[in-house]
Design a protein around this motif. Structure first.
Motif, mmCIF file in Angstrom:
data_model
loop_
_atom_site.group_PDB
_atom_site.id
_atom_site.type_symbol
_atom_site.label_atom_id
_atom_site.label_comp_id
_atom_site.label_asym_id
_atom_site.label_seq_id
_atom_site.Cartn_x
_atom_site.Cartn_y
_atom_site.Cartn_z
ATOM 1 N N PRO A 153 40.221 -40.830 -27.394
ATOM 2 C CA PRO A 153 39.261 -40.248 -26.441
ATOM 3 C C PRO A 153 39.391 -38.731 -26.406
ATOM 4 O O PRO A 153 40.477 -38.171 -26.565
ATOM 5 N N GLY A 154 38.268 -38.063 -26.191
ATOM 6 C CA GLY A 154 38.272 -36.617 -26.051
ATOM 7 C C GLY A 154 38.580 -35.860 -27.319
ATOM 8 O O GLY A 154 38.981 -34.694 -27.259
ATOM 9 N N PHE A 155 38.377 -36.477 -28.470
ATOM 10 C CA PHE A 155 38.648 -35.788 -29.741
ATOM 11 C C PHE A 155 37.711 -34.598 -29.905
ATOM 12 O O PHE A 155 38.089 -33.572 -30.471
ATOM 13 N N LEU A 156 36.473 -34.732 -29.415
ATOM 14 C CA LEU A 156 35.510 -33.630 -29.413
ATOM 15 C C LEU A 156 35.184 -33.270 -27.971
ATOM 16 O O LEU A 156 35.133 -34.138 -27.090
ATOM 17 N N SER A 157 34.933 -32.007 -27.735
ATOM 18 C CA SER A 157 34.477 -31.575 -26.418
ATOM 19 C C SER A 157 32.976 -31.836 -26.311
ATOM 20 O O SER A 157 32.280 -32.053 -27.313
ATOM 21 N N GLU A 158 32.460 -31.810 -25.082
ATOM 22 C CA GLU A 158 31.027 -32.002 -24.897
ATOM 23 C C GLU A 158 30.228 -30.896 -25.590
ATOM 24 O O GLU A 158 29.139 -31.136 -26.120
ATOM 25 N N GLU A 159 30.766 -29.694 -25.593
ATOM 26 C CA GLU A 159 30.085 -28.592 -26.263
ATOM 27 C C GLU A 159 30.019 -28.816 -27.765
ATOM 28 O O GLU A 159 28.985 -28.569 -28.405
ATOM 29 N N GLU A 160 31.114 -29.298 -28.364
ATOM 30 C CA GLU A 160 31.111 -29.582 -29.808
ATOM 31 C C GLU A 160 30.120 -30.687 -30.136
ATOM 32 O O GLU A 160 29.408 -30.615 -31.151
ATOM 33 N N CYS A 161 30.053 -31.708 -29.287
ATOM 34 C CA CYS A 161 29.085 -32.788 -29.517
ATOM 35 C C CYS A 161 27.660 -32.242 -29.468
ATOM 36 O O CYS A 161 26.817 -32.601 -30.303
ATOM 37 N N ARG A 162 27.399 -31.381 -28.502
ATOM 38 C CA ARG A 162 26.060 -30.816 -28.371
ATOM 39 C C ARG A 162 25.680 -30.002 -29.603
ATOM 40 O O ARG A 162 24.550 -30.093 -30.105
ATOM 41 N N VAL A 163 26.632 -29.220 -30.130
ATOM 42 C CA VAL A 163 26.357 -28.401 -31.309
ATOM 43 C C VAL A 163 26.053 -29.272 -32.527
ATOM 44 O O VAL A 163 25.126 -28.996 -33.298
ATOM 45 N N VAL A 164 26.825 -30.342 -32.722
ATOM 46 C CA VAL A 164 26.608 -31.220 -33.876
ATOM 47 C C VAL A 164 25.219 -31.847 -33.799
ATOM 48 O O VAL A 164 24.490 -31.924 -34.804
ATOM 49 N N VAL A 165 24.819 -32.308 -32.617
ATOM 50 C CA VAL A 165 23.488 -32.900 -32.458
ATOM 51 C C VAL A 165 22.406 -31.868 -32.752
ATOM 52 O O VAL A 165 21.415 -32.154 -33.447
ATOM 53 N N GLN A 166 22.571 -30.656 -32.245
ATOM 54 C CA GLN A 166 21.570 -29.621 -32.487
ATOM 55 C C GLN A 166 21.477 -29.246 -33.957
ATOM 56 O O GLN A 166 20.377 -29.030 -34.479
ATOM 57 N N LEU A 167 22.629 -29.179 -34.648
ATOM 58 C CA LEU A 167 22.602 -28.875 -36.082
ATOM 59 C C LEU A 167 21.888 -29.970 -36.860
ATOM 60 O O LEU A 167 21.145 -29.691 -37.812
ATOM 61 N N ALA A 168 22.105 -31.223 -36.464
ATOM 62 C CA ALA A 168 21.420 -32.331 -37.144
ATOM 63 C C ALA A 168 19.921 -32.264 -36.909
ATOM 64 O O ALA A 168 19.122 -32.516 -37.823
ATOM 65 N N GLN A 169 19.519 -31.940 -35.690
ATOM 66 C CA GLN A 169 18.087 -31.820 -35.397
ATOM 67 C C GLN A 169 17.469 -30.658 -36.169
ATOM 68 O O GLN A 169 16.342 -30.756 -36.665
ATOM 69 N N LEU A 170 18.204 -29.551 -36.261
ATOM 70 C CA LEU A 170 17.707 -28.408 -37.017
ATOM 71 C C LEU A 170 17.573 -28.744 -38.495
ATOM 72 O O LEU A 170 16.612 -28.325 -39.166
ATOM 73 N N LYS A 171 18.512 -29.493 -39.019
ATOM 74 C CA LYS A 171 18.470 -29.880 -40.434
ATOM 75 C C LYS A 171 17.323 -30.851 -40.707
ATOM 76 O O LYS A 171 16.655 -30.784 -41.740
ATOM 77 N N GLY A 172 17.100 -31.771 -39.771
ATOM 78 C CA GLY A 172 16.071 -32.783 -39.968
ATOM 79 C C GLY A 172 16.688 -34.100 -40.399
ATOM 80 O O GLY A 172 17.603 -34.131 -41.224
ATOM 81 N N LEU A 173 16.201 -35.196 -39.836
ATOM 82 C CA LEU A 173 16.754 -36.516 -40.108
ATOM 83 C C LEU A 173 15.815 -37.312 -41.003
ATOM 84 O O LEU A 173 14.597 -37.192 -40.930
ATOM 85 N N MET A 174 16.432 -38.143 -41.834
ATOM 86 C CA MET A 174 15.678 -39.018 -42.735
ATOM 87 C C MET A 174 15.752 -40.451 -42.226
ATOM 88 O O MET A 174 16.752 -40.874 -41.636
ATOM 89 N N GLU A 175 14.693 -41.194 -42.468
ATOM 90 C CA GLU A 175 14.664 -42.596 -42.083
ATOM 91 C C GLU A 175 15.568 -43.388 -43.011
ATOM 92 O O GLU A 175 15.543 -43.224 -44.225
ATOM 93 N N SER A 176 16.388 -44.244 -42.420
ATOM 94 C CA SER A 176 17.262 -45.117 -43.205
ATOM 95 C C SER A 176 17.052 -46.528 -42.711
ATOM 96 O O SER A 176 17.547 -46.913 -41.654
ATOM 97 N N GLN A 177 16.285 -47.313 -43.453
ATOM 98 C CA GLN A 177 15.951 -48.658 -43.021
ATOM 99 C C GLN A 177 15.989 -49.594 -44.216
ATOM 100 O O GLN A 177 15.238 -49.433 -45.173
ATOM 101 N N THR A 178 16.895 -50.531 -44.177
ATOM 102 C CA THR A 178 16.960 -51.563 -45.215
ATOM 103 C C THR A 178 17.009 -52.909 -44.524
ATOM 104 O O THR A 178 17.683 -53.087 -43.504
ATOM 105 N N THR A 179 16.289 -53.859 -45.055
ATOM 106 C CA THR A 179 16.244 -55.186 -44.454
ATOM 107 C C THR A 179 16.482 -56.232 -45.512
ATOM 108 O O THR A 179 16.301 -56.001 -46.708
ATOM 109 N N THR A 180 16.889 -57.393 -45.065
ATOM 110 C CA THR A 180 17.094 -58.504 -45.983
ATOM 111 C C THR A 180 15.746 -59.053 -46.428
ATOM 112 O O THR A 180 14.908 -59.389 -45.590
ATOM 113 N N PRO A 181 15.487 -59.131 -47.736
ATOM 114 C CA PRO A 181 14.193 -59.651 -48.187
ATOM 115 C C PRO A 181 14.037 -61.116 -47.830
ATOM 116 O O PRO A 181 14.993 -61.889 -47.878
#
Length: 505
Positions: A153-181
């Motif tokens: 617990p507490g390995f990351l601070s709330e500020e570090e978590c917020r920065v990681v989320v913002q960097l991911a949003q700035l980078k842009g996310l790709m759809e990852s969807q695989t299903t069983t045929p």
């Protein structure tokens, strides 16, 4: 003469090394002979004592060398300049924040030997104090021994978590969807390769001699869509080839093996085919020189906690950030792959075996970070953690597949609720007994339960290690060579394994 001999024997009752003792003049010549004999007696005793001490010293040196040799593990690997180790005690030294300006890859020094250290689990529920930050210690709790799983617990601070989320949003996310045929989809895929067994045999028989050799089968192994000769099919065909006394396969032999390999829903061992299913959005964040200091701090904190050589972590995959929305999930799977002779690791493909059937992920350990709160659902589940035995057939109970987290998440042995800043660390592989990576830990099967309400953000950091330590060393030497030939960050990262998965942010 007899009197002289008696006088000399009486003189020997004194100090054997006293040469000032007067000698009888009437036996001068014989007295000289006896003096020589007395000196020999003393020299022999002194020589024996010296030799005893010398042999004891040699034995101690040999014992020390053997101890060092058997505790170093496989050699010829990059040790690099590892970050300070995290102290697993209350008196540990704190890890300083990363300095982006001074961060650099340590790939020059690859002559040192090292092993892959592992954190001791002790027992389920055991708590260790880990010092990772200057102003506090973290509690690392053992959640499971099979796999070796820890919660911090507490390995990351709330500020570090917020920065990681913002960097991911700035980078842009790709759809990852695989299903069983579905069954209909599987049947619709079959006409993509409408070839008879005889036609397949003829295509594989490159020299048209009516016999199949190992090289001919392997040369047709790389199928991108998996509709023909996927790794399971090839493994079964090659096994059939090995069973042939001549080392070659006739059409009749091939017909029997190939028809069996094409049966739907079956693998070589008769185990049920499992399809990895997931639905989420993700992106990859570069953590090397020039990246955001929070990303570098997370990487250095992982190095400090695991005590792994920094080069292994620096040359591993980027940080994967995943967003799960309402209903998104990830079925139970293994992050890494079992070591097999017909596969090569994706991250070392630069120095890999060109004849390998397929490339697989080789991930020594996984570190998962929860970087947002979840209103309901989204637990991480380990369906078979700490089971007494592991059998794939046991994953299907009463007609229910335990790997299907969308339906059976509540039946997992361990379920961990996402908490902001908490990190999970587990080892995907066992030790080989010599300080290197061994067999895949089947108990590391895990998945992400569906999010019932809210949004879940998490991140994965993997440390890539090749089970063949010599190939890992060749790969790292190749990277070091390319770094010297092409200085600069962009040129250095171009040949790395995961450059095609992300663009540097």
């Amino acid at each position: 003469m007899e009197d002289s001999l008696e006088d000399l024997l009486e003189q020997q009752d004194g100090d054997c090394g006293d040469d000032n003792q007067p000698l009888a003049p009437k036996a001068k010549f014989r007295s000289s002979r006896m003096n020589i004999q007395r000196s020999n007696v003393c020299s022999r005793a002194y020589f024996v004592v010296v030799m005893v001490f010398f042999h004891v010293y040699i034995l101690n040196v040999i014992g020390l060398l053997l101890y060092v040799h058997y505790n170093n593990g496989p050699g010829e690997l990059v040790s690099g300049n590892a970050a300070p180790s995290a102290s697993v005690s209350d008196r540990g030294t704190a890890l300083p924040h990363a300095d982006p300006a001074s961060s650099e890859l340590h790939v020059e020094d690859y002559s040192h030997s090292f092993s892959l250290p592992r954190i001791e689990g002790i027992r389920v529920g055991h708590v260790q104090q880990v010092s990772l930050l200057p102003d506090r210690t973290h509690e690392m709790r053992t959640m499971s021994l099979k796999p070796l799983l820890f919660e911090i617990p507490g390995f990351l601070s709330e500020e570090e978590c917020r920065v990681v989320v913002q960097l991911a949003q700035l980078k842009g996310l790709m759809e990852s969807q695989t299903t069983t045929p579905s069954k209909e989809q599987e049947e619709s895929n079959q006409p993509l390769l409408s070839l008879s067994t005889e036609e397949v045999f003829s295509l594989l028989d490159l020299n048209q001699d009516g016999l199949l050799q190992n090289q001919e089968i392997v040369s047709h192994s790389r199928s991108r869509d998996g509709t023909w000769l996927n790794p399971d099919n090839l493994r079964q065909i090659l096994t059939g080839l090995e069973a042939c006394p001549t080392g070659t396969m006739t059409l009749e032999d091939f017909r029997h093996v190939y028809d069996v390999s094409q049966r739907p829903g079956q693998q070589q061992s008769g185990k049920p085919r499992s399809h990895f299913k997931q639905r989420n959005k993700n992106t990859w964040l570069y953590q090397g020189p020039g990246s955001h200091h929070v990303l570098q701090t997370l990487r250095n904190r992982l190095i400090s906690l695991t005590r792994l050589p920094s080069t292994l972590v620096e040359l591993s995959e980027p940080l994967q950030v995943i967003r799960y929305e309402n209903g998104d999930f990830s079925n139970a799977h293994h992050d890494s792959s079992p070591p097999q002779s017909e596969t090569t690791c994706t991250h070392t493909r630069l120095a890999g075996n060109k004849s390998a059937l397929t490339e697989v992920s080789c991930r020594y350990l996984t570190m998962l970070f929860y970087i947002s709160p979840v209103e309901e659902g989204g637990e991480t589940t380990f369906p078979v953690a700490d089971n007494r035995t592991y059998e794939e057939q046991a994953l299907v109970q009463d007609g229910v597949d335990l790997t299907d987290t969308k339906e059976t998440c509540g039946r997992g042995n361990i379920r961990i609720k996402p908490t902001v800043g908490t990190a999970l660390l587990w080892y995907n592989h066992l030790s080989d007994g010599r300080g290197w990576m061994g067999e895949l830990d089947e108990y590391s099967l895990h998945g992400e339960c569906p999010v019932r309400r809210g949004v879940k953000w998490m991140a994965n950091s993997w440390v890539n290690v090749d089970p063949d330590h010599q190939q890992q060393a060749r790969y790292q030497r190749l990277v070091a060579k390319r770094q010297r030939a092409k200085p600069g960050m962009e040129e250095h990262y171009q040949p790395l394994s995961h450059s095609d998965l992300h663009q540097d942010l």
